[in-house]
Design a protein around this motif. Sequence first.
Motif: not given
Lengths: 344, 285
Positions: B181-182, B184-186
């Motif tokens: 998820n980190y 994906s955020v980036a």
Amino acid sequence: MTHVSIQELTKVYPGADAPALDRLSLEIASGELTALLGPSGCGKTTTMKMIAGLLEPTSGDVRFDDRSILRDKPEHRGVVMVFQNYLLFPYMSVADNVGFGLKMRKTDSAEIKRRVGEMLDLVKLPDLGDRRPSALSGGQQQRIALARALIVQPEVLLLDEPLSNLDAHLRFEMRDLIRSLQQEMGITTIFVTHDQEEAVVLADRVALILDGQMKQYDRADVFYKRPVDEATARFFGGHNFIPGKSAGGIFDGPLGRLSLADGAVEGAGKLTFRPENVRVGQGDGNNLSAKVADVIYLGTQTRLKLRVGETEIDAVVNPNEVEGFKPGDTVPIHLPPQTLWVIS
Amino acid sequence: MSDRLKIILLLLPAMSVIVLLFFGGLLIGLMRSFNYMPVIGLTEPNLQAYVNVFTNEEFYWSFLLSFHISFTSTLISCVLAVGAALLLRRAFIGRAVINFLFQLNLTVPHLVGAIGILYLFSQSGVFARLAAEVDLIQRPADFPAMVFDPFAIGIILQYVWKEVPFIGVIVLANMQALGENYESVARSLGASKWQTFRHVLLPLIFPGILSASVIVFAFTFGAYEIPALLGANYPAALPVLAYRSYTDVDLAARPEAMALAIIIAILSAVMIFIYIRYSRKRVRS
């Protein structure tokens, strides 16, 4: 301002029997705030990830202003997603978190600093730039995650359960902040939630998804007054479903002949009305005599379980109106015609 | 019994082993390195052994060689391990099998690995013979020197072979705990794949890489058997040099061996300290 058009969007995960999302179509007007509402596992997060480009759809299309974006890489879509658990980068300061998107675009550092300052003002946390994310409260982390997303001026903003991790008193504050920022910046926004209250409170329009399929897409109040079917009504807290037949503005069923509002569905169907629309006492039309089966005091309201003949009716009323009611009492009630609705 | 006493009692067995063996050994080594060995009548401590070590040119070559072996093995192992972990965390058919094969040599002793390297890469080894057989080279002896060579290629090969799965397992566990998820955020904030790796994934898995690489560096800097088996005669790696002095027929060479051992310990501690200090700053910027 971007018009978002989702067309027959479908996702089947490898090895799964049923599609996680089945031909979802939605038109979201530019600048609108739309909720995708549904229980966990109904396909809402799948939808968001497909819009963001983090997941490949099996079929269907997503168009921004009539241009398909499915071939664009996630970083070129103009879509930013804010996750439920915020996911601030723990090894960076708050200011570096907010400026991340600009740094990736190689914006020069003075400009980044200036815009980070603006964003922190906008989310009302101007003094926290030097802190680590772990030193912030949940509500503050949420605001920083929002600032980090908005600084890149996305065309479309995706929010995953934006209010559900917040305490009750923070929810309204956050709701107001999201709404005001979203309207000020004119960003088309889609958020997913399993909580109908969150959807109602925040969204212009709500799309209800059950079992991978969209049931209804409307303004929030319509889900209460005019649900399309029983599952939809139940999701919004509907309890009363009485089978019968509707013809010429009259519903004929176990409660007798009841007059309906204009525009009701004709033919065999189910009569439904909200528990809070059941009135105690005599009124204009649809007067009934009910037996009290149970009285449940809930503080700000009282729930009555009533019986008319063999039919059970759930009512939610003001506690003052029913003081002294006991199980076994017979009381007059009425169902205002404009609050009755027939689903087929 | 108070909690404090309980903790002390419970830690006592482990602590006594560490204190007796580690610090005890270190202390005896230290004493001997100062020429203090009452058993053979040396009761006047002095720095002669250190002077001998530091005035010997071979020591400096050995230090360079040992540093080269440790640094290069650790660097190559880390890069390959991170790459392998990136591939292994994806879902694909047969992942369990590949994962098993990847970790298989964790259980194989270093010595066995070294013999493998000898069989495969020496100038009389399998690859040399194969190359001669298919006329790539005229005689097996024309095969490039990869064992007993001055650049320690064979030693580094062996360490890389053995340490990639070790670092890989740690990094993979790290990545799996983080989820994607980190990243994906980036990506959705506009980072390219490479930027996402450099600015998000790498800093997040860095603590794992750091501890794994410190272990590998310290081990390879102080390990004796692989350089002894696969290394050139001159210069020899520092631990080999120390062992040679230790087994010298002249008992007077023993303090030098101890001095070398103490120097190895201090040097690795200093290098690891510098590494941790500066790498953390660089990666997390």
